[in-house]
Design an enzyme around this catalytic site. Sequence first.
Site, mmCIF file in Angstrom:
data_model
loop_
_atom_site.group_PDB
_atom_site.id
_atom_site.type_symbol
_atom_site.label_atom_id
_atom_site.label_comp_id
_atom_site.label_asym_id
_atom_site.label_seq_id
_atom_site.Cartn_x
_atom_site.Cartn_y
_atom_site.Cartn_z
ATOM 1 C CB ALA A 282 -0.930 -0.006 1.209
ATOM 2 N NE ARG B 45 -5.779 -17.253 4.298
ATOM 3 C CZ ARG B 45 -4.950 -16.318 3.868
ATOM 4 N NH1 ARG B 45 -4.862 -15.168 4.509
ATOM 5 N NH2 ARG B 45 -4.220 -16.521 2.789
#
Lengths: 659, 247
Positions: free
Chosen positions: A45, A338
């Site tokens: 980012a 997950r």
Amino acid sequence: MSTIDSKIPEGPVAEKWTNYKAHQRLVNPANKRKLDIIVVGTGLAGASAASTLAEMGFNVYNFCIQDSPRRAHSIAAQGGINAAKNYQNDGDSVYRLFYDTVKGGDYRAREANVHRLAEVSNNIIDQCVAQGVPFAREYGGLLANRSFGGAQVSRTFYAKGQTGQQLLLGAYSSLNRQINAGKVKSFNRYEMHDVVIVDGRARGIIAKNLVTGKFERFSANAVVIATGGYGNTYFLSTNAMGCNCSAAIAAYRKGAYFANPSYVQIHPTCIPVHGDKQSKLTLMSESLRNDGRIWVPKNIEDAKKLQKGEIKGSDIPEENRDYYLERRYPAFGNLVPRDVASRAAKERCDKGFGVNNTGLAVFLDFSDAIKRLGIDVVRQRYGNLFDMYEEITDVNPGQLAREINGEKYYNPMMIFPAVHYTMGGIWVDYELQTSIPGLFAIGECNFSDHGANRLGASALMQGLADGYFVLPYTIQNYLADQAIWPKIPTDNEEFAKVEKHCVEEQTRLMNIKGKRSVDSIHKELGHIMWEYVGMGRTAEGLKTALEKLKELRKEFETNLFIPGSQEGLNIELDKAIHLRDFIIMGELIATDALHRNESCGGHFRVEYQTEEGEAKRDDENFFYVGCWKYEGDDNTAPSLIKEPLEYEAIKVQTRNYKN
Amino acid sequence: MKVTLKVWRQANAKAKGEFVTYKDVETTPDTSFLETLDILNESLVERGEEPITFDHDCREGICGMCSLYINGHPHGPATKATTCQLYMRRFKDGETITVEPWRSAGFPVIKDLMVDRSAYDKIQQAGGYVSFNCGGAPDANALPISKEKADLAMDAATCIGCGACAAACKNGSAMLFVSAKISQFALLPQGRPEAARRARAMVAKMDELGFGNCTNTRACEAECPKGISITNIARMNREFLKAKFKD
């Protein structure tokens, strides 16, 4: 109670981003040259935002704590990056990626943000290929894909097991081009200690030069923090050793809301803990679940023998194995999200079926894949992961272990869930702006796109989406009228005040002169967090955690010992600052988890589950983003502000991965 | 198991350094080498002494932050592994292990085992990129690239920029590092338009920063934790020559 404005644009969800871009305010090229932007962090980012903002003409100051921007922890992401290209012709689309991400996040993400993420996902792949990122390709020369958890299509692009590395080096190359052009000034081995607010707006930071030990002041028109997540609150995690939440907590202390801190991702496939001297946990990529099958013994006697070391996994024949994910979730099998896979592993281990000496491990087995594809193909796909596993555990999962009745059995891997990623983070509006004007948060550092659980290969997508394609637009809407404001000189009294506070904080910690090292207290923090704020949380346990954390904070404040001085480089002092903030973070996670009387995604409250042991949400009472506001000092409990979620495109329902 | 660690200590860049021996450090074969340093550091802090400063971060062998000369080898005795991936089972009980920082003119010591590798960033800044601005890229599949070329480019791009190549080289040459980036882009169509300019700029910057020349001893290749091949140096030389002919 404060109100909260998420600034979601009008219109149908699929048109919001297009409409926003069409109507937002822009900064003309001559004014861009006058505006300075601070970007803290150089991961996917941070690096992508810094380079793109500089390409547009802004002056960028970019900071990282490592010795080079290329080392940010995005580099360790293994498996891949999602995009809705539908190159495999398997029915993928922007809508489907949007839908899967919202569903994967257990309906706790902001619809408008997720749709935008899915829209720009395709641009990211184009951008990275143009940069020279060597993605995996088919013999025909086109890009290859694989599958990840929570999806029924193959939309994950990858570069061996080093996708994060290649994407980060791509962003780093663009950053280097801008450094060379003089548009980005790069500050390595610098750490942001505080943000400077002038007249209610973020106007700079105080950063410490980690080599000289001196604080320096930096003034700008906007500040962007891209400093990652808070997984290291748990001491042991898959995060890098240097990962910390101090920049985020600095923003929080200055008034930026902290959203959904209890949404912590515990990744199902990590190498199990082996001893108390261990410094970190190693992830084994989710891509392994494409071909690996997860199991424990069917019979408790076999499990006991495994725990005593009397037999090995390869000694247990096929009919005595319980492929519990395939059994419980036939539609998604080993590729469930997950949170679901992690909880299922915990459930088996809690019942006594764990397969190593601590009873805290399950098998991930490649025997079937090797039979089907041959060892060469399997090694080509996962060879580097097998080697990494062997280096750490001394066992090679690709090695033939034995034959029983003509069936070949290979050494399975042993895996167990570990803290990996944090969905919660600094609250941001649709423009990625925090509740402090002029302060933006991007990547894992913010809370916005993953709801209560992040799907595999979506972290890279979000980091690069924020940096390349979202922030460079939305920040202009804020900066449009900033060029007319005078620059704030760093000898301004607010800068002086904040710097003085940073120095005093260090002096305070140095002067405690107690008996305990930073790591010994951090390990204790990790134990409290894992025990009471881990995979299975209860109201009672969370209350205990909060009490223990209070005591631990007292221990830290009164019994910490830091050797050396504040002059020059002092690694223990820097770690102490991080620990000060990890303890506050731990309290935030526990506070949020205690208030959220439901189970969703990575937040599982034992009291709230179905008869089958699945997470039970409470949409009537908790269909909102929980934002925590700092109330002036560390000893006062933060106050809760709710951002209601509004879904228009997707019907909110119970997550189902069974059929 | 117990080991003796003979470690280079140096208070700062200007100070004179020396080896300090730490006897009988308790560890186990399953503990990593850096965790053994953590154990030693913890005991130093308990005694009120300053811990040993060393660079490390991901501890998964990918960030390139860890360094260290261990028993005369960059990243220690294991092949194709970084220092953080080195486990104590590689050493004998009672062994004396010598730990030094990177020894190369290009990487001055900052403190103890930590060195300054900013020269590597500067070489990348000189030309390690494809020049285009975000937003204008064509569809990713509009440009087919043969699997062989893509795989070779990937092998070169695997470089983690740790500095072991220059540290291993008796000439202090950074050519393996520089050639890996030049090769990655030279192999891919995206990198071709500026291949000549890139090779010239990166080689010039490498020379300017005082890195030595390559005399084909292949020490860099042998010590590289990521197995970067010296065929990349040959490819870089070809690119550099082609650029010269264009001049």
